[in-house]
Structures are given as structure tokens and as C-alpha cells.
Design an enzyme around this catalytic site. Sequence first.
Site, PDB file in Angstrom:
ATOM      1  CG  HIS A 185       2.105  -1.705  -5.844  1.00  0.00           C
ATOM      2  ND1 HIS A 185       0.914  -0.796  -5.314  1.00  0.00           N
ATOM      3  CD2 HIS A 185       2.830  -1.636  -4.541  1.00  0.00           C
ATOM      4  CE1 HIS A 185       0.884  -0.581  -4.063  1.00  0.00           C
ATOM      5  NE2 HIS A 185       2.241  -1.116  -3.580  1.00  0.00           N
TER       6      HIS A 185
ATOM      7  CD  GLU B 276      -1.924  -3.216   2.561  1.00  0.00           C
ATOM      8  OE1 GLU B 276      -1.000  -3.667   1.669  1.00  0.00           O
ATOM      9  OE2 GLU B 276      -2.201  -2.096   2.665  1.00  0.00           O
TER      10      GLU B 276
ATOM     11  CG  ASN C 227      -4.109  10.631  -1.339  1.00  0.00           C
ATOM     12  OD1 ASN C 227      -4.516  11.538  -1.839  1.00  0.00           O
ATOM     13  ND2 ASN C 227      -4.042   9.451  -1.821  1.00  0.00           N
TER      14      ASN C 227
ATOM     15  CD  GLU D 126       2.357   0.241  -0.273  1.00  0.00           C
ATOM     16  OE1 GLU D 126       2.208   0.561   0.863  1.00  0.00           O
ATOM     17  OE2 GLU D 126       1.611   0.233  -1.333  1.00  0.00           O
TER      18      GLU D 126
ATOM     19  CG  ASP E 271      -4.304  -3.318   0.168  1.00  0.00           C
ATOM     20  OD1 ASP E 271      -5.163  -3.575   1.115  1.00  0.00           O
ATOM     21  OD2 ASP E 271      -3.617  -2.207   0.145  1.00  0.00           O
TER      22      ASP E 271
ATOM     23  CD  GLU F   5      -3.004   1.475   3.526  1.00  0.00           C
ATOM     24  OE1 GLU F   5      -2.367   0.703   2.953  1.00  0.00           O
ATOM     25  OE2 GLU F   5      -3.823   1.884   2.840  1.00  0.00           O
TER      26      GLU F   5
ATOM     27  CE1 TYR G 239      -6.010   0.697  -3.324  1.00  0.00           C
ATOM     28  CE2 TYR G 239      -5.584  -1.722  -3.015  1.00  0.00           C
ATOM     29  CZ  TYR G 239      -5.295  -0.338  -2.814  1.00  0.00           C
ATOM     30  OH  TYR G 239      -3.891  -0.004  -2.315  1.00  0.00           O
TER      31      TYR G 239
ATOM     32  CG  ASP H 133      -1.008   8.396  -0.723  1.00  0.00           C
ATOM     33  OD1 ASP H 133      -0.899   7.384  -1.206  1.00  0.00           O
ATOM     34  OD2 ASP H 133      -1.368   8.329   0.428  1.00  0.00           O
TER      35      ASP H 133
ATOM     36  NE  ARG I 204      -0.765  -3.686  -3.685  1.00  0.00           N
ATOM     37  CZ  ARG I 204      -1.598  -2.389  -3.271  1.00  0.00           C
ATOM     38  NH1 ARG I 204      -1.745  -2.261  -2.271  1.00  0.00           N
ATOM     39  NH2 ARG I 204      -2.148  -1.904  -4.450  1.00  0.00           N
TER      40      ARG I 204
ATOM     41  NE  ARG J 154       0.293  -1.887   4.583  1.00  0.00           N
ATOM     42  CZ  ARG J 154       0.918  -1.185   3.772  1.00  0.00           C
ATOM     43  NH1 ARG J 154       2.294  -1.312   3.565  1.00  0.00           N
ATOM     44  NH2 ARG J 154       0.513  -0.521   2.801  1.00  0.00           N
TER      45      ARG J 154
ATOM     46  CD1 TRP K 102     -12.563   3.091  -3.276  1.00  0.00           C
ATOM     47  CD2 TRP K 102     -10.756   3.824  -2.037  1.00  0.00           C
ATOM     48  NE1 TRP K 102     -11.381   3.003  -3.826  1.00  0.00           N
ATOM     49  CE2 TRP K 102     -10.346   3.642  -3.271  1.00  0.00           C
ATOM     50  CE3 TRP K 102      -9.618   4.094  -0.783  1.00  0.00           C
ATOM     51  CZ2 TRP K 102      -8.779   3.664  -3.587  1.00  0.00           C
ATOM     52  CZ3 TRP K 102      -8.526   4.659  -1.206  1.00  0.00           C
ATOM     53  CH2 TRP K 102      -8.035   4.361  -2.661  1.00  0.00           C
TER      54      TRP K 102
ATOM     55  CG  HIS L 223      -7.848  -0.536  -0.069  1.00  0.00           C
ATOM     56  ND1 HIS L 223      -8.520   0.653   0.035  1.00  0.00           N
ATOM     57  CD2 HIS L 223      -6.691   0.075  -0.126  1.00  0.00           C
ATOM     58  CE1 HIS L 223      -7.865   1.672  -0.065  1.00  0.00           C
ATOM     59  NE2 HIS L 223      -6.889   1.292  -0.012  1.00  0.00           N
TER      60      HIS L 223
HETATM   61  O1  KDG Z   1      -3.969   7.474   0.128  1.00  0.00           O
HETATM   62  C1  KDG Z   1      -4.387   6.163  -0.109  1.00  0.00           C
HETATM   63  C2  KDG Z   1      -3.555   5.116  -0.460  1.00  0.00           C
HETATM   64  O2  KDG Z   1      -2.225   5.404   0.089  1.00  0.00           O
HETATM   65  C3  KDG Z   1      -3.665   3.605  -0.385  1.00  0.00           C
HETATM   66  O3  KDG Z   1      -5.117   3.513  -1.056  1.00  0.00           O
HETATM   67  C4  KDG Z   1      -2.827   2.935  -0.707  1.00  0.00           C
HETATM   68  O4  KDG Z   1      -3.645   0.884   0.356  1.00  0.00           O
HETATM   69  C5  KDG Z   1      -2.897   1.451  -0.190  1.00  0.00           C
HETATM   70  C6  KDG Z   1      -1.417   0.649  -0.095  1.00  0.00           C
HETATM   71  O5  KDG Z   1      -1.403  -0.271   0.339  1.00  0.00           O
HETATM   72  O6  KDG Z   1      -0.495   1.415  -0.620  1.00  0.00           O
HETATM   73 MG    MG Z   2      -2.931  -0.609   1.573  1.00  0.00          MG
END
Ligand code: KDG
Ligand code: MG
Length: 403
Positions: free
Chosen positions: A123, A237, A38, A340, A211, A263, A160, A317, A148, A284, A403, A213
Site C-alpha cells: 500500500h 476495487e 474489525n 493483499e 480501492d 472483502e 480512505y 485487521d 496499491r 476478495r 465508508w 471503498h
Molecule cells: O476493516 C476494514 C479494512 O480491512 C478495510 O477498510 C481495508 O478496504 C480495505 C482493503 O482493501 O484493505
Molecule cells: Mg478494500
Amino acid sequence: MPKITGAKVIVTCPGRNFVTLKIETADGVHGIGDATLNGRELSVVSYLNDHVIPCLIGRDAHQIEDIWQFLYRGAYWRRGPVTMSAIAAVDTALWDIKAKIAGLPLYQLLGGASRTGVMVYGHANGSTVDETIAEALRYQAMGYKAIRLQSGVPGLPSTYGVSKDKLFYEPADAALPTENVWSSAKYLPTVPKLFEAAREALGWDIHLLHDAHHRLTPIEAARLGKDLEPYRPFWIEDVTPAENQASFRLIRQHTTTPLAVGEVFNSIWDAKQLIDEQLIDYIRTTIVHAGGISHLRRIAHLAEINNVRTGFHGATDLSPACMGAALHFDLWVPNFGIQEYMRHTPETDEVFPHAYTFADGYLHPGEAPGHGVDIDEDLAARYPYRPASLPVNRLEDGSMYNW
Ligand code: KDG
Ligand code: MG
């Protein structure tokens, strides 16, 4: 031997950008693999076209492990998201070909089904707690067993995980990165309130996830874990960035809330200490960003002996080709936790015809030979690439942040 006679990269944007590698053999069998990274899509396209595809032509498509080692060791420069996404695409396409030649769904080659379906989480998000709960009830009504929860933070203009479109979340929203603002002090008190309201509305017979993030320090993450303990989350997460794997020791000392990470990882080495020391509960990392099925299998085995379960990334993505392959892996892997599942747009589903289906909170990869996902090249060509970047974050005083 099924000789590789062709390989091409297909870039398409049916709502968002996807990069797909298609490998063809002399016998007319083809396989596809997701190579989407992404916000950095074209870097993987170039890596595949310039360095990988020329090395594939003429090889035996059945020699998946040898080709993997050739691409990994042979590059000299190891790891990294671009390299590992490119290797993943080759690996996924080759497993697809092998399973098609065998006439079997991919999960059968991995070792067969260990379960009847793959539990997924959806989500639910909203700008307020009430809006998020209303969404969560909608997911519960659709049959989801795990949800989530992400909610807006009062005093922050955007947060986010809170999307405009409720079934799809697309953070890569502009050609150049959008600048967001973050405050952990404003965020931290909101999550327990969200979970308290969720337990009241949804009950206890449902898994709830969240999450963070990458936005907290380890001690803030420890506090979040402690504050959420009464609501028994399935996991929290990416509570803190994980480059410093030892920092999870501090979080672990303070809370029994399960932790999920990985992730953004692309190699077993990103997770080794976290898994060896049992500092996390769920890994993840998924097919496309971590070297494909062959490498993810190593990570899953290491995780298994350390009581860590899988919980693969599955945001929008990650293309249907990644989702299809992941579902075969999930159906087989002994230490499966959860998958997920963020739905794709109808345009994406059309470009990538697939055998996987959703029913009653579970996905099933289907019984089609291979991983069960293909690409309609004519349709894909109707959606040209559009530059799109992930956002960046600043603190309220203007400092750059995660981010
Ligand atoms: O490309 C970034 C996203 O896939 C991400 O921000 C999504 O954190 C994410 C998630 O847990 O799905
Ligand atoms: Mg995530």
C-alpha cells in the site's frame, strides 16, 4: 481419533485488536484460527463462547467438513459476518491441526504448490500525489511487483486509505466512530492524475491497484474505470457497494478495467451472480470472514470455472493466523490472482510467531506443519482489548454515506 478436549478464545491488542480461537486435542496438538471482525470483535467472542465452543468438545478434530456443516446448518440462522467469522476460526484451527498431525504444511493437504511464491501488493499512500509516488517508489525498491495507490483528495479533510503510519493502516481509530466527509465529485478527477504520475515515475513493469471503498454509484464507477484504462490498472476495487450484484452489469458494459470485489462478503451467495455472470475479475473474500478454508474453497472453485481469480483481503485487521492460512491457500489455488499484504506491527508479529516470509515481492507460507502461525499467550495477555470502531462517512451536506 484426535478428540477435541478444549477450545478458548484469546483477545489481544498488540497495536490493534485480534480475536483468536485455539483448539486443543487429547494428544496435545493444537491449532489456531483468526476470528477478528474489525470493530465488532466482542460479538464474535460471545458467539464462539456462548454457542460454538460448547458444541466442539468431544468431537473428532479430523471431521472438518461435518463440523462446518453442523455449525452452519445447525445454527438455523445462516450467514452473516459474526457467524461466518466464528465458523472460519474453527475451520482454520481444525485444518491447522489436521496438517500438524499429518506433519505437512497445509498447502500440501489442499493439493500441493501450484506456484513458487504468492505475489502480493503493498500500500503506497500519501496526502498528495507526490507523497504517494514517493511511497510507491519505496515499495518498488523493496521488491514489490504490485502496489496499491491511494492519495488525499484536495478539499476533503481526510481520505480512505491515507494513513499516518506508512507501513500500517489502521482505520479503526477511536472507541466511537470518527465522522469523515466524502465527495465523489472532488475524488473522481484525482485518480487518473495519480495513475498518470505513477506510470511516469514507476514505469509499466509493475502492477498498480486502487480501492474506491464502496463510494461510487455504478455510473460513476464506470467513468472511473474508463478514465483509468490508459494506465492499465491491475484492478479497481469495491467501486460500488455490491449488495445489488446486478448493478455491476452497468459498470461492465462501459469499461475494460478489471474489477475486484468481496472483502465484506461472508458467503458464496454474496458473490454468486457476480461470478456466474463474470461481472468481476477478482474475488476478495478471505479465510476469516467467509467461513474458513472449507467455504472459501467452494467460492474459489466457482470462480475458477468463470475465469475469476482470487485476490484475498489482507489488511492489518486480518491477523497473522488468517494471513498464514491464506498464503497456503494462495500457493495451491489454481486460479490465484494476487494477495493483499499490509504489514503488521512488530508487536503483532511477536504475539503471532509465523513461518511466512517476504522476498522480492512474493510471500511464501513456509514449510512448518500446519498453517505455520501460532500465538504466544503470555505475550498476548500483556495487550488488553481496547474498544475501536471503524469510521463513518457523511456527504458534504451531512447525509450519511458509505465508508
Ligand atoms: O476493516 C476494514 C479494512 O480491512 C478495510 O477498510 C481495508 O478496504 C480495505 C482493503 O482493501 O484493505
Ligand atoms: Mg478494500
